[in-house]
Design an enzyme around this catalytic site. Structure first.
Site, short mmCIF file in Angstrom:
data_model
loop_
_atom_site.label_atom_id
_atom_site.label_comp_id
_atom_site.label_asym_id
_atom_site.label_seq_id
_atom_site.Cartn_x
_atom_site.Cartn_y
_atom_site.Cartn_z
N GLU A 1 -10.47 2.93 -3.96
CA GLU A 1 -9.74 4.48 -4.27
C GLU A 1 -9.46 4.86 -5.44
O GLU A 1 -8.44 5.40 -4.70
CB GLU A 1 -10.04 4.33 -2.58
CG GLU A 1 -10.73 4.31 -1.58
CD GLU A 1 -10.43 4.48 -0.19
OE1 GLU A 1 -10.87 4.61 0.33
OE2 GLU A 1 -9.16 4.12 0.06
N ASP B 1 1.27 -0.96 -0.58
CA ASP B 1 -0.11 -0.25 -0.04
C ASP B 1 0.72 1.01 0.06
O ASP B 1 2.26 1.11 -0.03
CB ASP B 1 -1.04 -0.47 1.32
CG ASP B 1 -2.33 0.87 1.35
OD1 ASP B 1 -2.70 1.72 1.00
OD2 ASP B 1 -3.42 -0.02 0.91
N HIS C 1 -3.78 3.07 -4.39
CA HIS C 1 -2.75 2.75 -3.29
C HIS C 1 -1.45 2.72 -4.19
O HIS C 1 -1.50 1.31 -3.38
CB HIS C 1 -3.26 1.41 -2.55
CG HIS C 1 -4.76 2.16 -1.32
ND1 HIS C 1 -4.37 2.73 -0.94
CD2 HIS C 1 -6.50 2.88 -1.71
CE1 HIS C 1 -5.69 3.04 -0.48
NE2 HIS C 1 -6.88 2.96 -0.95
C1 ACM Z 1 -11.22 0.22 2.01
O1 ACM Z 1 -11.53 0.63 2.72
N1 ACM Z 1 -10.16 0.75 1.35
C2 ACM Z 1 -10.75 -0.98 1.29
#
Ligand code: ACM
Ligand code: ZN
Length: 502
Positions: A301, A164, A243
């Site tokens: 996201e 991440d 991410h």
């Molecule tokens: C998440 O909480 N972005 C999967």
């Protein structure tokens, strides 16, 4: 005198049995439990004679017409605890393992255990915990300790969030820079490193005072062998296309063709072939490491703003006839799914993968509540429920608790989640694979804090995943959770509320 002592011992034994006869302290609650006269001290249980029979036919005889799916039969067991010892009947080694976990928990929780018969099987095939290793790096010993607890709770999926923005945590031989550089940062605490949603710098491995770490291939092999002995499948997650701040830090050429790679710092560029070459090489090594049939590809996201301006992304959209940035993301996920299929794997993605059209065989992890999961089920896809308001274990258990995300998710709230929503038809029910608690580690600074976030809430998720719906009972669970919490503290786990502040 001797006679009086024997009588007294017998009377106490009977009282003990009656005190503990119903209900048991077990978590998760077994499907069927009945007591017989007599009891045994937990100390004696270690030396009990054990008779094990692995035979689907015998188990079916004990099930007397109860209809179980094949995956349930594999985990199901009959356990008889009596004067002569223990008898276990199961269709598979997995059922024997769960029977032994039941015995282990009974011996641990009660000083004397009533003779009993238990017939037990799981409600859902997927009973999971996710651990974010990127924001805070927990390390191998922590993971093994949590796998031990998961196994005791009959949980069977460990979702390993390995990469991440704030750190890449798994060795990839093709790209040593991912761990030589982007597994290390100057600031240990995530919020000291990330300011205003922009990550800070990374530093070379070996830099004095650097915070970080990663799993070598040997570490992963050790974790996998520990997990396998406990019938836990480890599912790795490699995030894409969002991410990916850390990936872009190591390889800026994988960002969009814009100044500094674009205003949003997280996304990879799905317009460039080199992005796919990178991801495929990484995945090949991940596939080699992890035998799970699943690979979690993230998908959450991505802001997609860069893609609207990037000439490579625009060219890709034109060439593929894609009408929106969401469709560009779906193009990428579908392509990665094809790659996964070529290597015998299936993908799981966070629920944003629905937005531009779902990849044909994808499993959806429903985290924005349950609506996305319900939609995916209607479209014929498998779903794992991890809704924020119930199962986000970074949310706090107590309004006064320091260092946690603001929402209040106490044990009762976690326990109250019902994965089988009323509008899921009988025919679609098999698409609900199960449940998972997610521990994101933005606020976590050490193992003490991480465990305090996990427990006792993971006990509740375990019961929802395993126990039959009619066995769920909040007042009784609350009592059992407090018995198990006290015991888990003795084993060295931090359980909320902790005995002491750190
Ligand atoms: C998440 O909480 N972005 C999967
Ligand atoms: Zn681009």
């Amino acid at each position: 005198m001797k006679y009086i002592l024997i009588t007294l011992a017998f009377a106490l034994g009977v009282m003990n049995v009656q005190a503990q006869a119903q209900p048991t302290d077990l978590i998760p609650a077994p499907a069927e439990y009945s007591v017989s006269p007599g009891c045994i001290s937990s100390k004696e249980m270690a030396g009990l004679r054990e008779k094990v029979r692995i035979s689907p036919k015998s188990l079916l005889r004990h099930l007397k017409g109860r209809k179980l799916e094949d995956w349930q039969l594999k985990s199901a067991y009959l356990l008889e605890l009596g004067k002569k010892g223990v008898k276990i009947v199961a269709a598979d080694e997995e059922g024997v393992f769960y029977a032994r976990q039941t015995l282990k928990m009974m011996a641990a929780l009660d000083s004397s255990v009533a003779y009993c018969t238990i017939l037990d099987w799981p409600r859902f095939p997927y009973r999971g915990v996710m651990l974010d290793e990127s924001r805070h790096f927990q390390g191998k010993d922590f993971v093994l300790k949590q796998l031990e607890m998961m196994a005791l709770l009959k949980m069977n999926r460990f979702h390993f969030h390995l990469v991440d923005n704030p750190g890449w945590r798994v060795q990839i031989d093709a790209y040593p820079r991912l761990t030589n550089l982007t597994a290390w940062r100057p600031q240990a605490f995530f919020w000291d490193w990330e300011k205003n949603e922009i990550g800070g710098p990374f530093v070379e491995e070996g830099t004095p005072g650097a915070y970080g770490g990663y799993y070598t291939k040997q570490d992963i092999a050790d974790i996998l062998s520990f997990a396998k002995e406990r019938f836990i499948e480890v599912i790795p997650e490699i995030e894409m296309p969002g991410h990916n701040y850390e990936t872009r830090y190591a390889f800026p050429e994988l960002a969009c063709s814009l100044p500094n790679g674009g205003k949003d710092p997280w996304e990879l560029c799905p317009g460039k072939e080199s992005t796919f070459e990178f991801l495929e090489k990484v995945l090949l090594e991940v596939f080699d490491m992890f035998p799970s049939k699943y690979i979690h590809i993230g998908g959450d996201e991505a802001r997609k703003n860069n893609w609207k301006l990037c000439p490579d992304c625009q060219a890709r959209m034109k060439a593929e006839g894609l009408k929106s940035a969401e469709e560009l993301q779906s193009y990428m996920i579908r392509r990665m799914e094809r790659f996964a299929h070529e290597h015998g794997k299936r993908i799981i993605g966070w629920d944003e993968i629905l937005q531009g059209g779902l990849a044909p065989d994808a499993t959806v992890m429903s985290w924005h509540g349950i609506d996305a999961g319900l939609q995916a089920v209607k479209e014929g896809h498998d779903v794992i429920f991890t809704p924020t308001h119930y199962y986000y274990l970074d949310y706090h258990q107590d309004p006064a608790q320091f260092r946690a995300v603001g929402r209040h998710v106490p044990l009762e709230k976690v326990y109250s989640f019902e994965p089988m929503a009323k509008d899921i038809s009988q025919a679609d029910a098999h698409h609900v694979l199960g449940v998972q608690g997610n521990l994101w580690t933005e606020h976590v600074q050490d193992a003490w804090h991480a465990e305090m976030m996990l427990y006792p809430r993971v006990f509740a998720i375990a019961e929802t995943g395993w126990s039959q719906a009619e066995k769920k009972d909040w007042p009784d669970f609350e009592r059992r959770a407090s018995v198990l919490s006290a015991e888990a503290r003795k084993w060295g786990y931090t359980v909320y509320p902790p005995n002491s502040q750190q």
